[in-house]
Scaffold this active site. Structure first.
Site, PDB file in Angstrom:
ATOM      1  N   PHE A 127       0.858  -1.185   0.000  1.00  0.00           N
ATOM      2  CA  PHE A 127       0.000   0.000   0.000  1.00  0.00           C
ATOM      3  C   PHE A 127       0.901   1.245   0.000  1.00  0.00           C
ATOM      4  O   PHE A 127       1.854   1.325   0.784  1.00  0.00           O
ATOM      5  CB  PHE A 127      -0.906  -0.009   1.228  1.00  0.00           C
ATOM      6  CG  PHE A 127      -2.000   1.008   1.159  1.00  0.00           C
ATOM      7  CD1 PHE A 127      -3.176   0.740   0.482  1.00  0.00           C
ATOM      8  CD2 PHE A 127      -1.851   2.252   1.765  1.00  0.00           C
ATOM      9  CE1 PHE A 127      -4.193   1.702   0.401  1.00  0.00           C
ATOM     10  CE2 PHE A 127      -2.855   3.202   1.687  1.00  0.00           C
ATOM     11  CZ  PHE A 127      -4.031   2.920   1.007  1.00  0.00           C
ATOM     12  N   ASP A 196       0.881  -4.495   9.015  1.00  0.00           N
ATOM     13  CA  ASP A 196      -0.230  -3.590   8.743  1.00  0.00           C
ATOM     14  C   ASP A 196      -1.483  -4.456   8.558  1.00  0.00           C
ATOM     15  O   ASP A 196      -1.565  -5.261   7.624  1.00  0.00           O
ATOM     16  CB  ASP A 196       0.068  -2.769   7.479  1.00  0.00           C
ATOM     17  CG  ASP A 196      -1.006  -1.707   7.223  1.00  0.00           C
ATOM     18  OD1 ASP A 196      -2.161  -1.911   7.661  1.00  0.00           O
ATOM     19  OD2 ASP A 196      -0.692  -0.695   6.568  1.00  0.00           O
ATOM     20  N   TYR A 221     -11.609   2.565   9.726  1.00  0.00           N
ATOM     21  CA  TYR A 221     -12.770   2.866   8.881  1.00  0.00           C
ATOM     22  C   TYR A 221     -13.096   1.778   7.864  1.00  0.00           C
ATOM     23  O   TYR A 221     -13.989   1.943   7.057  1.00  0.00           O
ATOM     24  CB  TYR A 221     -12.601   4.221   8.174  1.00  0.00           C
ATOM     25  CG  TYR A 221     -11.299   4.401   7.412  1.00  0.00           C
ATOM     26  CD1 TYR A 221     -11.138   3.872   6.141  1.00  0.00           C
ATOM     27  CD2 TYR A 221     -10.242   5.117   7.961  1.00  0.00           C
ATOM     28  CE1 TYR A 221      -9.949   4.044   5.446  1.00  0.00           C
ATOM     29  CE2 TYR A 221      -9.058   5.295   7.276  1.00  0.00           C
ATOM     30  CZ  TYR A 221      -8.912   4.753   6.013  1.00  0.00           C
ATOM     31  OH  TYR A 221      -7.740   4.919   5.332  1.00  0.00           O
ATOM     32  N   LYS A 222     -12.351   0.681   7.882  1.00  0.00           N
ATOM     33  CA  LYS A 222     -12.645  -0.407   6.936  1.00  0.00           C
ATOM     34  C   LYS A 222     -13.577  -1.410   7.628  1.00  0.00           C
ATOM     35  O   LYS A 222     -14.727  -1.091   7.911  1.00  0.00           O
ATOM     36  CB  LYS A 222     -11.334  -1.011   6.437  1.00  0.00           C
ATOM     37  CG  LYS A 222     -10.600  -0.012   5.531  1.00  0.00           C
ATOM     38  CD  LYS A 222      -9.199  -0.401   5.155  1.00  0.00           C
ATOM     39  CE  LYS A 222      -8.597   0.672   4.247  1.00  0.00           C
ATOM     40  NZ  LYS A 222      -7.151   0.640   4.187  1.00  0.00           N
ATOM     41  N   ARG A 368     -12.245  -4.541  -7.724  1.00  0.00           N
ATOM     42  CA  ARG A 368     -12.072  -5.191  -6.423  1.00  0.00           C
ATOM     43  C   ARG A 368     -13.404  -5.245  -5.695  1.00  0.00           C
ATOM     44  O   ARG A 368     -14.139  -4.253  -5.671  1.00  0.00           O
ATOM     45  CB  ARG A 368     -11.054  -4.374  -5.630  1.00  0.00           C
ATOM     46  CG  ARG A 368     -10.647  -4.963  -4.304  1.00  0.00           C
ATOM     47  CD  ARG A 368      -9.601  -4.082  -3.637  1.00  0.00           C
ATOM     48  NE  ARG A 368     -10.201  -2.840  -3.102  1.00  0.00           N
ATOM     49  CZ  ARG A 368      -9.671  -2.102  -2.139  1.00  0.00           C
ATOM     50  NH1 ARG A 368      -8.511  -2.448  -1.601  1.00  0.00           N
ATOM     51  NH2 ARG A 368     -10.265  -1.006  -1.711  1.00  0.00           N
TER      52      ARG A 368
HETATM   53  C1  LIG Z   1      -6.377   1.764   4.180  1.00  0.00           C
HETATM   54  C2  LIG Z   1      -4.933   1.528   4.384  1.00  0.00           C
HETATM   55  C3  LIG Z   1      -4.130   2.493   4.998  1.00  0.00           C
HETATM   56  C4  LIG Z   1      -4.723   3.825   5.371  1.00  0.00           C
HETATM   57  O1  LIG Z   1      -3.832   4.687   5.959  1.00  0.00           O
HETATM   58  P1  LIG Z   1      -4.361   6.055   6.604  1.00  0.00           P
HETATM   59  O2  LIG Z   1      -3.135   6.739   7.019  1.00  0.00           O
HETATM   60  O3  LIG Z   1      -5.243   5.693   7.776  1.00  0.00           O
HETATM   61  O4  LIG Z   1      -5.115   6.792   5.550  1.00  0.00           O
HETATM   62  C5  LIG Z   1      -2.804   2.180   5.222  1.00  0.00           C
HETATM   63  N1  LIG Z   1      -2.285   0.984   4.875  1.00  0.00           N
HETATM   64  C6  LIG Z   1      -3.041   0.038   4.257  1.00  0.00           C
HETATM   65  C7  LIG Z   1      -2.441  -1.276   3.900  1.00  0.00           C
HETATM   66  C8  LIG Z   1      -4.376   0.292   3.992  1.00  0.00           C
HETATM   67  O5  LIG Z   1      -5.107  -0.634   3.385  1.00  0.00           O
END
Ligand SMILES: *Cc1c(COP(=O)(O)O)cnc(C)c1O
Length: 409
Positions: A127, A196, A221-222, A368
């Protein structure tokens, strides 16, 4: 397929939980891995926090409404979802900021132990924010980024690697790492590990303690349904808690913030990961989402998640063979999502959304769909397949309006 889905929904022990979310019956929401749905109880809870706790009780609510302990309280509720002890998790900031704190803390821990290691090892295609945060520390001269393809990670664990930092479930492909095996490999090589869990927490089995993980972060938020921009969480294994230092040494991470002393002294335990004043409105919304997941329990969530994704994988393979599935076929190494490659994935996604089947697009060519087990129905999955078949046959997705791109895809 439609009938099979109806039978599975009728036998689904989690079916009743959809009613706890404000979700239009006509919507097949397959994007809870990007933004979880709104729990029915959230708007009233927010209104109560605003009107009574803030409006009437004003500043006394820091004590009387327990605002000051909300980061710890939320952490303790998230802990069982990720195989951690209640005092090992805290809610704070965003995933990105928590990555910064924990990568820095891991590097510092290595140097305190006399190690000159500076390499943070991750994979290309992780990510973006995860890689960007390593880059930021690299530009400060604190870290050195190294990327290795997933098959080569173990052999890339040289004696200069300070930290292995991976996303447990890949956001695009849905591939899931073997947390226990890689954590052990990293430890054997003298490295620490940071996981993560953004696409894991609340949907797939996670056992941080069982794997011996050092650090972790995850998203609010997921699958935790905390609302747009909800705070993230961070995990530090008990054995590291008194030894870590993190650079965002703000007053909320101080041992005695209300002594207002000039020198920083870190709070004991995971509390030292706090930096500034916690966002109480966001955290209050998030607590409702987390409470819901905790009441359902992680084992049934995990079971339904794999049921939904397996049903969809099989139905897609049978009815839409022209879309290549890039997620693993084996549910044991797959997160709660499926990704399909198509040249016009963006247009397909937009055309599906117009039919109230909501998935998302990930550049350059991935459609997705995510399966938030608390509210997705088998019927939603069947609808994805039948609507997609229909629009591929009719060519409906070719309409010009479906090619227009918004700021957020
Ligand atoms: C959604 C997501 C994030 C989000 O990071 P924020 O700093 O909270 O916006 C980070 N890493 C991964 C792997 C994600 O899927």
């Amino acid at each position: 397929m439609i009938e099979q889905a109806a039978n599975l929904d009728a036998a689904d022990p989690l079916a009743k939980w959809r009613g706890e979310f404000l979700l239009d019956d006509a919507i097949a929401y397959l994007d809870g891995n990007s933004l979880g749905a709104l729990p029915k109880a959230t708007p009233d809870r927010i209104a109560e926090v605003v009107r009574r706790e803030w409006g009437e009780d004003l500043i006394s609510s820091w004590n009387t409404a327990g605002w000051i302990n909300l980061p710890q309280r939320l952490g303790a509720k998230i802990a069982p979802l990720v195989g951690a002890k209640s005092d090992e998790v805290i809610a704070a900031d965003s995933v990105s900021v928590n990555l910064f704190k924990l990568i820095s803390a891991a590097l510092k821990l290595q140097s305190q132990n006399g190690q000159r290691r500076k390499v943070v090892l991750s994979e290309p295609g992780n990510f973006p924010t995860d890689l960007y945060m390593i880059e930021g520390l690299e530009s400060q001269g604190l870290a050195e980024q190294r990327l290795a393809d997933r098959g080569d990670i173990e052999s890339a664990l040289g004696d200069d690697v300070a930290l292995l930092m991976l996303t447990h479930v890949h956001y695009k492909s849905g591939e899931m790492f073997d947390m226990a095996r890689l954590t052990k490999a990293a430890h054997d090589a003298g490295a620490l590990v940071l996981w993560d869990l953004s696409h894991s927490a609340g949907a797939v089995p996670v056992d941080l303690n069982g794997a011996g993980a050092d650090f972790a972060v995850g998203c609010g938020y997921k699958y935790l349904n905390g609302g747009p921009g909800a705070p993230a969480f961070a995990y530090v294994a008990q054995r590291h808690q008194s030894g870590i230092e993190q650079p965002l040494s703000g007053w909320m991470g101080h041992a005695k913030p209300f002594d207002f002393t000039d020198e920083y002294a870190p709070a004991p335990g995971v509390d030292r990961l706090l930096c500034g004043t916690p966002p109480i409105l966001s955290m209050s919304a998030m607590e409702v989402g987390v409470d819901l997941m905790a009441s359902i329990g992680i084992a049934p969530l995990v079971e339904k998640s794999s049921g939904l994704s397996e049903f969809t994988r099989a139905a897609m393979a049978e009815h839409i063979p022209e879309l290549e599935c890039i997620s693993p076929a084996d549910p044991a190494v797959r997160g709660s999502q499926l990704s399909f490659r198509h040249e016009n994935a963006y247009e397909l996604c937009q055309a599906l959304i117009a039919r109230k089947v909501i998935g998302d697009f990930r550049a350059p060519d991935v459609l997705r769909v995510g399966f938030a087990p608390a509210y997705v129905r088998y019927a939603d999955c069947a609808r994805l397949v039948s609507e997609l078949r229909d629009m591929l046959d009719s060519g409906e997705w070719r309409k010009a309006e479906y090619a227009e791109r918004g700021a957020v895809t």
